[in-house]
Design a protein around this motif. Structure first.
Motif, PDB file in Angstrom:
ATOM      1  N   ALA A 104       6.154   4.952 -10.999  1.00 44.69           N
ATOM      2  CA  ALA A 104       5.148   4.184 -10.277  1.00 44.69           C
ATOM      3  C   ALA A 104       3.754   4.718 -10.601  1.00 44.69           C
ATOM      4  O   ALA A 104       3.529   5.930 -10.602  1.00 44.69           O
ATOM      5  CB  ALA A 104       5.401   4.256  -8.780  1.00 44.69           C
ATOM      6  N   LEU A 105       2.835   3.817 -10.883  1.00 49.14           N
ATOM      7  CA  LEU A 105       1.445   4.166 -11.156  1.00 49.14           C
ATOM      8  C   LEU A 105       0.550   3.361 -10.218  1.00 49.14           C
ATOM      9  O   LEU A 105       0.751   2.160 -10.032  1.00 49.14           O
ATOM     10  CB  LEU A 105       1.083   3.859 -12.611  1.00 49.14           C
ATOM     11  CG  LEU A 105       1.901   4.586 -13.688  1.00 49.14           C
ATOM     12  CD1 LEU A 105       1.493   4.099 -15.070  1.00 49.14           C
ATOM     13  CD2 LEU A 105       1.715   6.101 -13.587  1.00 49.14           C
ATOM     14  N   ALA A 106      -0.432   4.036  -9.629  1.00 51.31           N
ATOM     15  CA  ALA A 106      -1.325   3.374  -8.677  1.00 51.31           C
ATOM     16  C   ALA A 106      -2.431   2.628  -9.412  1.00 51.31           C
ATOM     17  O   ALA A 106      -2.972   3.111 -10.404  1.00 51.31           O
ATOM     18  CB  ALA A 106      -1.926   4.405  -7.724  1.00 51.31           C
ATOM     19  N   GLU A 116      -2.848   6.037 -17.936  1.00 49.62           N
ATOM     20  CA  GLU A 116      -1.642   6.695 -17.425  1.00 49.62           C
ATOM     21  C   GLU A 116      -0.392   6.195 -18.147  1.00 49.62           C
ATOM     22  O   GLU A 116       0.535   6.962 -18.406  1.00 49.62           O
ATOM     23  CB  GLU A 116      -1.515   6.450 -15.920  1.00 49.62           C
ATOM     24  CG  GLU A 116      -2.486   7.252 -15.081  1.00 49.62           C
ATOM     25  CD  GLU A 116      -2.150   8.736 -15.091  1.00 49.62           C
ATOM     26  OE1 GLU A 116      -1.251   9.156 -14.366  1.00 49.62           O
ATOM     27  OE2 GLU A 116      -2.788   9.474 -15.871  1.00 49.62           O
ATOM     28  N   ILE A 117      -0.381   4.906 -18.478  1.00 54.49           N
ATOM     29  CA  ILE A 117       0.753   4.363 -19.228  1.00 54.49           C
ATOM     30  C   ILE A 117       0.928   5.149 -20.525  1.00 54.49           C
ATOM     31  O   ILE A 117       2.043   5.538 -20.891  1.00 54.49           O
ATOM     32  CB  ILE A 117       0.530   2.875 -19.531  1.00 54.49           C
ATOM     33  CG1 ILE A 117       0.574   2.064 -18.245  1.00 54.49           C
ATOM     34  CG2 ILE A 117       1.574   2.357 -20.520  1.00 54.49           C
ATOM     35  CD1 ILE A 117       0.116   0.623 -18.415  1.00 54.49           C
ATOM     36  N   ALA A 126      10.369   2.201 -17.536  1.00 58.31           N
ATOM     37  CA  ALA A 126       9.592   1.102 -16.960  1.00 58.31           C
ATOM     38  C   ALA A 126       8.441   1.685 -16.158  1.00 58.31           C
ATOM     39  O   ALA A 126       8.492   2.832 -15.707  1.00 58.31           O
ATOM     40  CB  ALA A 126      10.469   0.223 -16.073  1.00 58.31           C
ATOM     41  N   TYR A 127       7.414   0.863 -16.004  1.00 59.45           N
ATOM     42  CA  TYR A 127       6.264   1.235 -15.176  1.00 59.45           C
ATOM     43  C   TYR A 127       6.188   0.279 -13.994  1.00 59.45           C
ATOM     44  O   TYR A 127       6.302  -0.939 -14.160  1.00 59.45           O
ATOM     45  CB  TYR A 127       4.961   1.124 -15.975  1.00 59.45           C
ATOM     46  CG  TYR A 127       4.917   1.981 -17.206  1.00 59.45           C
ATOM     47  CD1 TYR A 127       4.548   3.324 -17.150  1.00 59.45           C
ATOM     48  CD2 TYR A 127       5.224   1.434 -18.454  1.00 59.45           C
ATOM     49  CE1 TYR A 127       4.493   4.104 -18.298  1.00 59.45           C
ATOM     50  CE2 TYR A 127       5.172   2.205 -19.607  1.00 59.45           C
ATOM     51  CZ  TYR A 127       4.807   3.537 -19.520  1.00 59.45           C
ATOM     52  OH  TYR A 127       4.757   4.296 -20.662  1.00 59.45           O
ATOM     53  N   LEU A 128       5.983   0.832 -12.813  1.00 58.27           N
ATOM     54  CA  LEU A 128       5.812   0.025 -11.616  1.00 58.27           C
ATOM     55  C   LEU A 128       4.384   0.200 -11.118  1.00 58.27           C
ATOM     56  O   LEU A 128       3.939   1.322 -10.873  1.00 58.27           O
ATOM     57  CB  LEU A 128       6.818   0.447 -10.537  1.00 58.27           C
ATOM     58  CG  LEU A 128       6.795  -0.369  -9.241  1.00 58.27           C
ATOM     59  CD1 LEU A 128       8.209  -0.502  -8.672  1.00 58.27           C
ATOM     60  CD2 LEU A 128       5.872   0.253  -8.194  1.00 58.27           C
ATOM     61  N   PHE A 129       3.670  -0.909 -10.977  1.00 57.16           N
ATOM     62  CA  PHE A 129       2.269  -0.854 -10.581  1.00 57.16           C
ATOM     63  C   PHE A 129       2.128  -1.256  -9.117  1.00 57.16           C
ATOM     64  O   PHE A 129       2.517  -2.355  -8.721  1.00 57.16           O
ATOM     65  CB  PHE A 129       1.434  -1.768 -11.482  1.00 57.16           C
ATOM     66  CG  PHE A 129       1.529  -1.368 -12.922  1.00 57.16           C
ATOM     67  CD1 PHE A 129       0.851  -0.255 -13.396  1.00 57.16           C
ATOM     68  CD2 PHE A 129       2.341  -2.066 -13.798  1.00 57.16           C
ATOM     69  CE1 PHE A 129       0.961   0.143 -14.719  1.00 57.16           C
ATOM     70  CE2 PHE A 129       2.463  -1.677 -15.126  1.00 57.16           C
ATOM     71  CZ  PHE A 129       1.771  -0.566 -15.589  1.00 57.16           C
ATOM     72  N   ILE A 163       5.589  -5.400 -11.097  1.00 51.45           N
ATOM     73  CA  ILE A 163       4.440  -5.591 -10.205  1.00 51.45           C
ATOM     74  C   ILE A 163       4.907  -5.432  -8.759  1.00 51.45           C
ATOM     75  O   ILE A 163       5.883  -6.068  -8.329  1.00 51.45           O
ATOM     76  CB  ILE A 163       3.797  -6.973 -10.400  1.00 51.45           C
ATOM     77  CG1 ILE A 163       3.433  -7.199 -11.872  1.00 51.45           C
ATOM     78  CG2 ILE A 163       2.571  -7.114  -9.499  1.00 51.45           C
ATOM     79  CD1 ILE A 163       2.460  -6.191 -12.443  1.00 51.45           C
ATOM     80  N   ALA A 164       4.187  -4.609  -8.000  1.00 53.84           N
ATOM     81  CA  ALA A 164       4.498  -4.382  -6.591  1.00 53.84           C
ATOM     82  C   ALA A 164       3.199  -4.429  -5.791  1.00 53.84           C
ATOM     83  O   ALA A 164       2.106  -4.456  -6.351  1.00 53.84           O
ATOM     84  CB  ALA A 164       5.187  -3.032  -6.411  1.00 53.84           C
ATOM     85  N   GLY A 165       3.339  -4.434  -4.473  1.00 52.36           N
ATOM     86  CA  GLY A 165       2.167  -4.357  -3.612  1.00 52.36           C
ATOM     87  C   GLY A 165       1.679  -5.706  -3.121  1.00 52.36           C
ATOM     88  O   GLY A 165       1.055  -6.459  -3.862  1.00 52.36           O
ATOM     89  N   GLY A 166       1.989  -6.023  -1.879  1.00 50.48           N
ATOM     90  CA  GLY A 166       1.430  -7.213  -1.259  1.00 50.48           C
ATOM     91  C   GLY A 166       2.021  -8.537  -1.715  1.00 50.48           C
ATOM     92  O   GLY A 166       1.439  -9.595  -1.471  1.00 50.48           O
ATOM     93  N   ILE A 167       3.172  -8.512  -2.354  1.00 49.87           N
ATOM     94  CA  ILE A 167       3.824  -9.753  -2.787  1.00 49.87           C
ATOM     95  C   ILE A 167       4.607 -10.325  -1.608  1.00 49.87           C
ATOM     96  O   ILE A 167       5.339  -9.609  -0.926  1.00 49.87           O
ATOM     97  CB  ILE A 167       4.765  -9.500  -3.974  1.00 49.87           C
ATOM     98  CG1 ILE A 167       3.996  -8.877  -5.140  1.00 49.87           C
ATOM     99  CG2 ILE A 167       5.448 -10.794  -4.405  1.00 49.87           C
ATOM    100  CD1 ILE A 167       4.896  -8.335  -6.245  1.00 49.87           C
TER     101      ILE A 167
END
Length: 211
Positions: A104-106, A116-117, A126-129, A163-167
């Motif tokens: 996870a990356l902020a 950061e990637i 995988a990267y989670l944003f 993609i994460a956050g507020g979905i």
């Protein structure tokens, strides 16, 4: 088709619904959180739902001993790291458990997510944003500026971009249609009063499939 992970599972009824809806991943939070669960609880939940979706364990700066103890009992398919874990540590975890590692990356903080990637290239699968919040490592329920998504997708190259956050049910169609999100991670967006809401989950999955 956009893949879906529903995170913060605590009840067997929710897990059964997610299997029925054929979601791609289910997430269990082992880090300190209002959605935190322990290994024995997750082991019991998974044992009650045969052929459940692949289980993702969410951790914040875990020690290898903590991971050893948990993975001895819980059949996780993915390890998701939400803390300040270094690329070297991520590589060590991948090698030790032969499991995919998602980092996870902020987005929106002092660190440049695209930079950061590059730091983690070759160390994770995988990267989670998620939206930057100085008070917690994730699960804010707030969306970051989605205009940044194309840049993040390009920087991910061949790695999965989550993609994460507020979905939530109201904006998920926009996210998929406008940005062709490869995978989304939803928790608070399918909750009512802090608990998973079956109708919201059904609606979100329907809208993903219909987008």
């Amino acid at each position: 088709m956009t893949r879906v992970k529903i995170c913060g599972i605590k009840r067997v009824e929710t897990l059964a619904l997610l299997k029925k809806l054929d979601v791609d991943y289910v997430g269990f939070v082992f880090a300190q959180s209002k959605r935190q669960v322990d290994g024995q609880t997750v082991k019991s939940l998974l044992s009650q739902i045969p052929e459940h979706p692949p289980a993702v364990g969410v951790f914040v700066n875990p020690t290898l001993q903590e991971l050893d103890d948990l993975l001895a009992d819980v059949p996780l398919a993915v390890i998701q790291l939400h803390g300040q874990e270094t690329p070297e540590y991520c590589q060590q975890v991948k090698a030790r458990y032969s499991l995919p590692v998602w980092k996870a990356l902020a987005v929106g903080g002092e660190e440049d997510a695209a930079a950061e990637i590059a730091r983690y290239a070759g160390s994770v699968d995988a990267y989670l944003f998620d939206t930057y919040d100085p008070s917690q490592a994730g699960g804010t329920g707030k969306r970051f500026s989605w205009e940044q998504i194309p840049q993040l997708q390009e920087a991910c190259q061949e790695k999965t971009c989550i993609i994460a956050g507020g979905i939530n049910t109201e904006n998920v169609s926009e996210l998929i249609n406008r940005y062709q999100a490869e995978m989304i991670d939803v928790s608070s967006g399918v909750e009512t009063d802090g608990e998973k809401d079956a109708e919201k989950i059904k609606t979100l999955v329907e809208r993903v499939k219909g987008a």
